[in-house]
Design an enzyme around this catalytic site. Structure first.
Site, short mmCIF file in Angstrom:
data_model
loop_
_atom_site.label_atom_id
_atom_site.label_comp_id
_atom_site.label_asym_id
_atom_site.label_seq_id
_atom_site.Cartn_x
_atom_site.Cartn_y
_atom_site.Cartn_z
N SER A 147 0.85 -1.19 0.00
CA SER A 147 0.00 0.00 0.00
C SER A 147 0.89 1.23 0.00
O SER A 147 2.00 1.21 0.53
CB SER A 147 -0.88 0.01 1.26
OG SER A 147 -1.50 1.26 1.42
N TYR A 160 -2.17 -0.25 10.26
CA TYR A 160 -2.18 -0.60 8.84
C TYR A 160 -0.86 -0.17 8.20
O TYR A 160 -0.24 -0.93 7.45
CB TYR A 160 -3.37 0.09 8.16
CG TYR A 160 -3.59 -0.30 6.71
CD1 TYR A 160 -4.23 -1.49 6.37
CD2 TYR A 160 -3.18 0.53 5.68
CE1 TYR A 160 -4.45 -1.84 5.04
CE2 TYR A 160 -3.39 0.20 4.35
CZ TYR A 160 -4.03 -0.99 4.03
OH TYR A 160 -4.23 -1.35 2.71
N1 LIG Z 1 -8.90 -1.01 -2.00
C1 LIG Z 1 -7.88 -0.16 -1.90
O1 LIG Z 1 -8.02 1.06 -2.14
C2 LIG Z 1 -6.52 -0.66 -1.51
C3 LIG Z 1 -5.45 0.25 -1.51
C4 LIG Z 1 -4.19 -0.20 -1.15
C5 LIG Z 1 -4.00 -1.53 -0.80
N2 LIG Z 1 -5.05 -2.40 -0.81
C6 LIG Z 1 -4.79 -3.78 -0.43
O2 LIG Z 1 -5.32 -4.63 -1.43
C7 LIG Z 1 -5.56 -5.92 -0.86
C8 LIG Z 1 -6.92 -6.41 -1.31
O3 LIG Z 1 -7.91 -5.59 -0.71
P1 LIG Z 1 -9.27 -5.18 -1.43
O4 LIG Z 1 -9.28 -3.71 -1.51
O5 LIG Z 1 -9.47 -5.98 -2.65
O6 LIG Z 1 -10.31 -5.56 -0.27
P2 LIG Z 1 -11.42 -6.70 -0.13
O7 LIG Z 1 -11.93 -6.54 1.25
O8 LIG Z 1 -12.38 -6.63 -1.25
O9 LIG Z 1 -10.59 -8.05 -0.26
C9 LIG Z 1 -9.80 -8.56 0.76
C10 LIG Z 1 -10.14 -10.03 0.96
O10 LIG Z 1 -9.24 -10.57 1.94
C11 LIG Z 1 -9.98 -11.49 2.73
N3 LIG Z 1 -9.30 -11.70 4.00
C12 LIG Z 1 -9.31 -10.88 5.08
N4 LIG Z 1 -8.60 -11.44 6.09
C13 LIG Z 1 -8.15 -12.62 5.64
C14 LIG Z 1 -7.37 -13.65 6.22
N5 LIG Z 1 -6.93 -13.57 7.48
N6 LIG Z 1 -7.08 -14.74 5.48
C15 LIG Z 1 -7.54 -14.84 4.20
N7 LIG Z 1 -8.30 -13.90 3.61
C16 LIG Z 1 -8.60 -12.81 4.32
C17 LIG Z 1 -11.34 -10.83 2.88
O11 LIG Z 1 -12.33 -11.76 3.31
C18 LIG Z 1 -11.56 -10.26 1.50
O12 LIG Z 1 -12.27 -11.16 0.68
C19 LIG Z 1 -5.40 -5.75 0.65
O13 LIG Z 1 -4.13 -6.25 1.03
C20 LIG Z 1 -5.46 -4.26 0.84
O14 LIG Z 1 -4.76 -3.84 2.00
C21 LIG Z 1 -6.31 -1.99 -1.15
#
Ligand SMILES: NC(=O)c1ccc[n+]([C@@H]2O[C@H](COP(=O)([O-])OP(=O)(O)OC[C@H]3O[C@@H](n4cnc5c(N)ncnc54)[C@H](O)[C@@H]3O)[C@@H](O)[C@H]2O)c1
Length: 281
Positions: A147, A160
């Site tokens: 991130s 985070y």
């Molecule tokens: N959405 C954004 O703007 C953004 C920005 C920067 C980084 N990210 C990162 O992208 C990645 C994906 O996030 P996203 O935005 O698609 O969110 P999301 O919530 O749609 O997807 C994350 C998934 O991870 C699963 N999860 C949570 N804890 C878990 C665990 N202990 N074991 C296995 N699975 C688990 C959740 O059930 C969910 O389905 C994350 O690492 C997040 O930090 C997202």
């Protein structure tokens, strides 16, 4: 030219694969003819995601696995199951993440959980899967989702930031190790999404905010940059172009070099200097 690991019948394992960026990646890999294992802690989401995947892949090419990536035993069980069903991954995307919010001194359990999932999740996945991926001698990819908050560490969600700073440091060390390992054809990559509209960022919103990218845009960008061989896959969004990210990253590093206070970008005494820096003055 797609990356040589993205080949029909090759195997992709995606944690956090039941929604958001992970699911978009799983769908993209499945469309390329790959066998896909989505891993998630949420069973209901996994079942829904499997249905979506079955519209682009045959049943033999889709595997779901319920696991908590923060737990080493869970990830070891995942590795055994993938090996038994598909024969081990060519692509590992350590992507599961949570962002429930944190403060410095309250919620001790939140800190533990955030670091367990976000940081230990990618460490567990990489350490469990990488040795056999290297040993298989085939081109492979390990993509760890970090991130911008792990790089510029803005105030407001310290747990985070700490977890994602750990993802960056670990993935940099991993890539160094891989490129110095004889006959290793596996490379590591740090995916740095911008603002992406997913369950993690929706916060009750149903409509995508104008500034956000979709998960699909993010994955398309990731695939392009993987083809180009980038380690740092620094994604823009509709509000933040790459040039602004570059300024923010340089300013954060400049806090040390210029001996400014940490997080000076948010320090009133440095507001003008930062604004001028962004404008290139
Ligand atoms: N959405 C954004 O703007 C953004 C920005 C920067 C980084 N990210 C990162 O992208 C990645 C994906 O996030 P996203 O935005 O698609 O969110 P999301 O919530 O749609 O997807 C994350 C998934 O991870 C699963 N999860 C949570 N804890 C878990 C665990 N202990 N074991 C296995 N699975 C688990 C959740 O059930 C969910 O389905 C994350 O690492 C997040 O930090 C997202």
């Amino acid at each position: 030219m797609p990356h040589p690991a993205i080949v029909k019948d090759n195997v992709a394992v995606i944690t956090g694969g039941a929604s958001g960026i992970g699911l978009a990646a799983a769908l993209a890999f499945a469309r390329a003819g790959m066998k896909v294992c989505i891993v998630d802690v949420d069973q209901a989401r996994l079942a829904e995601a499997a249905t979506k995947l079955s519209s682009v892949a045959s049943a033999t090419h889709v595997m779901t696995f319920a696991a908590d990536v923060g737990k080493l035993e869970s990830v070891k069980a995942l590795e055994r199951a993938v090996d038994a069903q598909f024969g081990g991954p060519d692509i590992l995307m350590n992507n599961a993440g949570i962002q429930p919010g944190s403060t410095l001194f309250a919620e001790p359990d939140n800190w533990q959980r955030i670091v367990d999932v976000n940081m230990w999740g990618i460490i567990n996945g990489s350490r469990i899967f990488a040795p056999q991926m290297i040993a298989r001698g085939k081109p492979g990819l390990i993509i760890n989702t970090g991130s911008k908050q792990g790089i510029t560490t803005p105030p407001g969600d310290p747990a985070y930031n700490v977890s994602k700073a750990g993802v960056k440091a670990f993935t940099e060390a991993l890539e160094h190790e891989l490129r110095n390992t004889k006959d290793c054809h596996v490379t590591a990559h740090l995916l740095i999404p911008g603002f992406v509209f997913t369950g993690l960022t929706a916060k009750g919103r149903i409509e995508k905010p104008a500034g956000a990218w979709t998960p699909e845009q993010t994955v398309d960008f990731m695939l392009d940059r993987l083809d180009a061989g980038d380690f740092y896959i620094l994604c823009p969004d509709n509000d933040v172009p790459r040039a602004l990210d570059e300024k923010r990253i340089l300013w954060a590093a400049g806090d040390i070099v210029e001996n400014r206070p940490p997080l000076s970008r948010w320090h009133p005494d440095y507001a003008d200097a930062f604004a001028k820096f962004v404008k290139g003055e």
